[in-house]
Design a protein around this motif. Structure first.
Motif, PDB file in Angstrom:
ATOM      1  N   ALA A   8       0.805  -1.228   0.000  1.00 40.24           N
ATOM      2  CA  ALA A   8       0.000   0.000   0.000  1.00 40.24           C
ATOM      3  C   ALA A   8       0.842   1.284   0.000  1.00 40.24           C
ATOM      4  N   PRO A   9       1.932   1.368   0.798  1.00 37.14           N
ATOM      5  CA  PRO A   9       2.707   2.616   0.799  1.00 37.14           C
ATOM      6  C   PRO A   9       3.288   2.992  -0.563  1.00 37.14           C
ATOM      7  N   ASN A  18      -5.369  -4.239  -7.263  1.00 35.20           N
ATOM      8  CA  ASN A  18      -6.259  -3.357  -6.502  1.00 35.20           C
ATOM      9  C   ASN A  18      -5.608  -2.002  -6.231  1.00 35.20           C
ATOM     10  N   LEU A  19      -4.368  -2.051  -5.754  1.00 34.17           N
ATOM     11  CA  LEU A  19      -3.688  -0.824  -5.362  1.00 34.17           C
ATOM     12  C   LEU A  19      -3.395   0.085  -6.552  1.00 34.17           C
ATOM     13  N   SER A  20      -3.094  -0.502  -7.716  1.00 34.81           N
ATOM     14  CA  SER A  20      -2.771   0.311  -8.887  1.00 34.81           C
ATOM     15  C   SER A  20      -3.968   1.122  -9.376  1.00 34.81           C
ATOM     16  N   CYS A  21      -5.179   0.684  -9.013  1.00 31.10           N
ATOM     17  CA  CYS A  21      -6.380   1.422  -9.408  1.00 31.10           C
ATOM     18  C   CYS A  21      -6.643   2.631  -8.520  1.00 31.10           C
ATOM     19  N   MET A  22      -6.110   2.607  -7.302  1.00 30.03           N
ATOM     20  CA  MET A  22      -6.444   3.645  -6.325  1.00 30.03           C
ATOM     21  C   MET A  22      -6.045   5.059  -6.773  1.00 30.03           C
ATOM     22  N   PRO A  23      -4.816   5.298  -7.258  1.00 34.95           N
ATOM     23  CA  PRO A  23      -4.482   6.662  -7.692  1.00 34.95           C
ATOM     24  C   PRO A  23      -5.365   7.141  -8.840  1.00 34.95           C
TER      25      PRO A  23
END
Length: 313
Positions: free
Chosen positions: A113-114, A171-176
């Motif tokens: 996540a970071p 999942n994380l790559s979609c957040m930004p």
């Protein structure tokens, strides 16, 4: 119900829908090749996503650079991930695949996540997550198969573990991107690209299906996968994940195997063991512990006047 609880309820509902889909899809696999069924699920969902996007937001476009990003996300997170899931099930036991596909996913999400977002890993999240991990382990291993780490299943085990790592990065790559565009727009485009990349994989499967012999149950299974498991579920999951954070949201994936066990009981008369009941209680307690954490409010910023008054002349 405030926004936080709506998001948690959405995560639980989506995970339950995906868990129930194990029973629905298992029946469908008797007629459809797995790769073809996955393509039907995502390919038929594409027009639904874009019609909904046009209706809600008035446009569907994205800058070319963002499209390239979402093409890569779709290739890895939809095409590659779904293929890896299928082959992990093929080359290892269902219990191994279920455990290694699901249990490490939130751990990888918290670790990675970071790199993508500013999310704190709190003590409450660690304790609740640990309880949930123990619970989901009991649920999966409490079945008849148990865990088998023999060398004959090593390829499937490594693939299943890879699914957890890649899925968390997906999942994380979609957040930004969801900070700049809506979860609906992001979902529509990466699913479009994921479906397109699946087409070559399905070319040998179309002729194997007796299309004239399909009944209402087959069409219902496809419709459930397209409308409920993909269109509605992806929109709700991504919107909820964006609001509460990827690290917390992914622990709610543990509801999937719990619901799959219930689906096995309802659809296939499979039994539920005492260990699985204990695991469900432990998992539920961990998720409740995570969801009741109060969000830390950031320290109020000084106003321009306060800053000026406190400064040296």
């Amino acid at each position: 119900m405030d926004g936080k609880w709506k998001s948690y309820a959405g995560l639980v509902a989506v995970a339950a829908i995906w868990g129930a889909n194990f029973g629905v899809s298992r029946n469908a696999m008797e007629t459809f090749d797995p790769a073809l069924f996955v393509f039907l699920r995502f390919g038929l969902a594409v027009p639904c996503f874009f019609l909904l996007l046009k209706w809600k937001e008035g446009s569907v476009g994205l800058p070319p650079k963002v499209m390239l990003q979402l093409a890569a996300i779709g290739l890895v997170g939809v095409t590659g991930l779904e293929i890896a899931v299928m082959y992990s099930i093929k080359y290892t036991t269902l219990a191994n695949a279920s455990l290694l596909n699901v249990a490490p996913w939130p751990i990888f999400a918290a670790l990675f996540a970071p790199l993508f977002v500013k999310e704190s890993f709190t003590r409450r999240l660690a304790v609740g997550g640990a309880a949930a991990i123990v619970g989901v382990t009991f649920i999966i291993l409490g079945g008849k198969e148990g865990l088998d780490l023999s060398s004959g299943h090593m390829v499937g085990n490594l693939l299943a573990l890879g699914v957890s790592a890649v899925g968390a990065l997906f999942n994380l790559s979609c957040m930004p991107l969801m900070k700049r565009y809506s979860p609906l727009r992001v979902s529509a485009w990466f699913i479009l690209f994921g479906a397109l990349f699946m087409i070559p994989i399905t070319l040998g499967s179309w002729g194997k299906v007796d299309w004239s012999g399909l009944g209402a149950g087959h069409y219902a299974a496809v419709a459930y996968n397209v409308i409920v498991c993909t269109v509605a579920a992806f929109i709700v999951w991504n919107a909820s994940m964006f609001k509460i954070g990827a690290a917390r949201a992914n622990f709610f994936r543990y509801v999937v195997p719990a619901t799959a066990v219930i689906a096995g009981l309802l659809f296939f008369d499979e039994s539920i063991s005492g260990w699985q009941i204990v695991g469900a209680v432990c998992m539920a307690a961990g998720l409740v512990w995570i969801s009741t954490e109060k969000k830390r409010e950031p320290a109020p910023a000084l106003t321009r006047m306060e800053t000026t008054e406190g400064a040296a002349p």
